[in-house]
Design a protein around this motif. Structure first.
Motif, PDB file in Angstrom:
ATOM      1  N   ASP A 116       9.904   4.917  -7.235  1.00 11.13           N
ATOM      2  CA  ASP A 116      10.385   5.238  -5.895  1.00 11.13           C
ATOM      3  C   ASP A 116      10.558   3.980  -5.056  1.00 11.13           C
ATOM      4  O   ASP A 116      11.585   3.778  -4.399  1.00 11.13           O
ATOM      5  CB  ASP A 116       9.399   6.188  -5.202  1.00 11.13           C
ATOM      6  CG  ASP A 116       9.532   7.611  -5.725  1.00 11.13           C
ATOM      7  OD1 ASP A 116      10.352   7.825  -6.638  1.00 11.13           O
ATOM      8  OD2 ASP A 116       8.818   8.494  -5.231  1.00 11.13           O
ATOM      9  N   GLY A 117       9.535   3.138  -5.074  1.00 15.97           N
ATOM     10  CA  GLY A 117       9.608   1.912  -4.304  1.00 15.97           C
ATOM     11  C   GLY A 117      10.795   1.066  -4.742  1.00 15.97           C
ATOM     12  O   GLY A 117      11.530   0.516  -3.906  1.00 15.97           O
ATOM     13  N   PHE A 118      10.976   1.004  -6.043  1.00 18.56           N
ATOM     14  CA  PHE A 118      12.059   0.199  -6.591  1.00 18.56           C
ATOM     15  C   PHE A 118      13.414   0.752  -6.155  1.00 18.56           C
ATOM     16  O   PHE A 118      14.314  -0.003  -5.766  1.00 18.56           O
ATOM     17  CB  PHE A 118      11.950   0.183  -8.111  1.00 18.56           C
ATOM     18  CG  PHE A 118      12.934  -0.710  -8.778  1.00 18.56           C
ATOM     19  CD1 PHE A 118      13.090  -2.024  -8.377  1.00 18.56           C
ATOM     20  CD2 PHE A 118      13.704  -0.239  -9.837  1.00 18.56           C
ATOM     21  CE1 PHE A 118      13.990  -2.855  -8.998  1.00 18.56           C
ATOM     22  CE2 PHE A 118      14.612  -1.063 -10.468  1.00 18.56           C
ATOM     23  CZ  PHE A 118      14.750  -2.377 -10.043  1.00 18.56           C
ATOM     24  N   GLU A 119      13.516   2.060  -6.185  1.00 22.35           N
ATOM     25  CA  GLU A 119      14.780   2.662  -5.750  1.00 22.35           C
ATOM     26  C   GLU A 119      15.063   2.343  -4.278  1.00 22.35           C
ATOM     27  O   GLU A 119      16.188   2.027  -3.906  1.00 22.35           O
ATOM     28  CB  GLU A 119      14.750   4.177  -5.939  1.00 22.35           C
ATOM     29  CG  GLU A 119      16.017   4.838  -5.419  1.00 22.35           C
ATOM     30  CD  GLU A 119      16.075   6.323  -5.751  1.00 22.35           C
ATOM     31  OE1 GLU A 119      15.013   6.914  -6.036  1.00 22.35           O
ATOM     32  OE2 GLU A 119      17.188   6.881  -5.709  1.00 22.35           O
ATOM     33  N   ARG A 120      14.019   2.423  -3.458  1.00 27.32           N
ATOM     34  CA  ARG A 120      14.219   2.120  -2.045  1.00 27.32           C
ATOM     35  C   ARG A 120      14.760   0.709  -1.869  1.00 27.32           C
ATOM     36  O   ARG A 120      15.728   0.481  -1.148  1.00 27.32           O
ATOM     37  CB  ARG A 120      12.899   2.294  -1.288  1.00 27.32           C
ATOM     38  CG  ARG A 120      13.051   3.118  -0.003  1.00 27.32           C
ATOM     39  CD  ARG A 120      11.807   3.108   0.868  1.00 27.32           C
ATOM     40  NE  ARG A 120      10.565   3.144   0.110  1.00 27.32           N
ATOM     41  CZ  ARG A 120      10.029   4.263  -0.398  1.00 27.32           C
ATOM     42  NH1 ARG A 120      10.629   5.420  -0.221  1.00 27.32           N
ATOM     43  NH2 ARG A 120       8.899   4.219  -1.066  1.00 27.32           N
ATOM     44  N   ARG A 121      14.118  -0.241  -2.573  1.00 29.49           N
ATOM     45  CA  ARG A 121      14.598  -1.617  -2.459  1.00 29.49           C
ATOM     46  C   ARG A 121      16.061  -1.733  -2.889  1.00 29.49           C
ATOM     47  O   ARG A 121      16.863  -2.419  -2.255  1.00 29.49           O
ATOM     48  CB  ARG A 121      13.723  -2.541  -3.307  1.00 29.49           C
ATOM     49  CG  ARG A 121      12.456  -2.965  -2.601  1.00 29.49           C
ATOM     50  CD  ARG A 121      11.631  -3.853  -3.503  1.00 29.49           C
ATOM     51  NE  ARG A 121      11.151  -3.134  -4.683  1.00 29.49           N
ATOM     52  CZ  ARG A 121      10.608  -3.715  -5.751  1.00 29.49           C
ATOM     53  NH1 ARG A 121      10.494  -5.023  -5.796  1.00 29.49           N
ATOM     54  NH2 ARG A 121      10.188  -2.990  -6.770  1.00 29.49           N
ATOM     55  N   CYS A 122      16.386  -1.033  -3.971  1.00 34.02           N
ATOM     56  CA  CYS A 122      17.770  -1.092  -4.452  1.00 34.02           C
ATOM     57  C   CYS A 122      18.728  -0.533  -3.421  1.00 34.02           C
ATOM     58  O   CYS A 122      19.794  -1.109  -3.146  1.00 34.02           O
ATOM     59  CB  CYS A 122      17.892  -0.311  -5.756  1.00 34.02           C
ATOM     60  SG  CYS A 122      17.216  -1.181  -7.186  1.00 34.02           S
ATOM     61  N   ARG A 123      18.328   0.581  -2.818  1.00 30.02           N
ATOM     62  CA  ARG A 123      19.212   1.190  -1.809  1.00 30.02           C
ATOM     63  C   ARG A 123      19.357   0.281  -0.588  1.00 30.02           C
ATOM     64  O   ARG A 123      20.426   0.215   0.019  1.00 30.02           O
ATOM     65  CB  ARG A 123      18.675   2.555  -1.390  1.00 30.02           C
ATOM     66  CG  ARG A 123      18.713   3.580  -2.510  1.00 30.02           C
ATOM     67  CD  ARG A 123      18.920   4.991  -2.001  1.00 30.02           C
ATOM     68  NE  ARG A 123      18.974   5.937  -3.113  1.00 30.02           N
ATOM     69  CZ  ARG A 123      20.056   6.135  -3.875  1.00 30.02           C
ATOM     70  NH1 ARG A 123      21.174   5.456  -3.643  1.00 30.02           N
ATOM     71  NH2 ARG A 123      20.023   7.003  -4.873  1.00 30.02           N
TER      72      ARG A 123
END
Lengths: 147, 147
Positions: free
Chosen positions: B133-140
């Motif tokens: 989840d954290g990684f996705e947020r950073r990507c977004r």
DNA sequence: CACGTTCTTGACGTTGACGTCAACGTAAAG
DNA sequence: CTTTACGTTGACGTCAACGTCAAGAACGTG
């Protein structure tokens, strides 16, 4: 175990200029191996598969914080039952370039796939735990009825 | 697939007296195999390991509801990454005798061990999902900053 | 400087979980 | 009665994930 008796060599900082204490420390293969509770053979195997890539000081492997982080991810993936190849693609994703938009969108897609997989596992896991709970209750009932 | 065209043999009820429809039905190896999305080889392998033990009508294997239940448990265990031997001990536990008190207490102990294992897995799973989840947020974030 | 410890690179062995192939039996269909 | 489909038992193959030697190199220590 882990008593700091005699064997306390190789705790020098690496190549740079600073020499604080923990940020720039390095580790030998034996140190990382028994820190994570695996054999050196396992660590080397993971290197063969490209899961970690320690520095080489001459021929000797030198492990940095980054390697330990990755090893931790690998072992967690292993506990979850993922094949090592799959683990590699996942953690490689974490430090992929993602400079161009296309790359970023690819990564986001991969994330969704991974999450779907993990959530299936979570469902299986919850189901297993629920069954276990029900089974325990029945057992305890049986036990109390025996009194 | 599964179109009820010509091949619709062997759906007779088994040995008893009733002939309702689903409770006393039996299945061929091919039916259970593709119902669960595995090969017949896998099914036989599980039988070799004692995970299921279908009836024999002559030499032919005949599967009952019980076998399908167990196969389901096996495959869930497999999705969770358990070795088949371990799976066997677990599901054998489910229909163990547990008549005497000592037996029951042994079973309860096993349950605790299993639960500890499963809960470790759950922790790993939650951690992995959180990281994802954290990684996705950073990507977004990266993506929105590119606009 | 010999010695023991730790590290290195092969290379073969092992275990689990099946895949695959051969050779054969059997029962319904043409 | 031959064909065709499905089933059976071996037995060997394969792939992943390491284990297990063997045979050296490198390094601090008595």
């Amino acid at each position: 175990m882990a008593t700091p008796t005699t064997t306390r060599t190789g705790a020098r900082s690496a190549g740079g200029d600073a020499g604080s204490d923990d940020a720039a420390r390095t580790w030998s293969i034996a140190e990382v191996a028994d820190e994570f509770g695996v054999t050196h053979r396992t660590v080397r195997h993971y290197e063969d598969l490209g899961l970690i890539s320690p520095e080489r000081r001459g021929t000797t492997r030198v492990y940095h914080r980054r390697d330990r982080t990755r090893l931790g991810l690998v072992l967690r993936g292993r506990r979850l039952g993922f094949p090592l190849e799959e683990i590699r693609t996942i953690i490689d994703l974490y430090d992929a370039p993602r400079g161009r938009r296309s790359q970023l969108e690819y990564v986001l897609g991969q994330i969704d796939e991974r999450r779907a997989d993990l959530e299936q596992r979570r469902r299986d896991l919850e189901a297993a735990l629920a069954e276990l709970d029900g089974f325990e209750r029945r057992c305890r009932d049986d036990l109390s009825r025996m009194a």
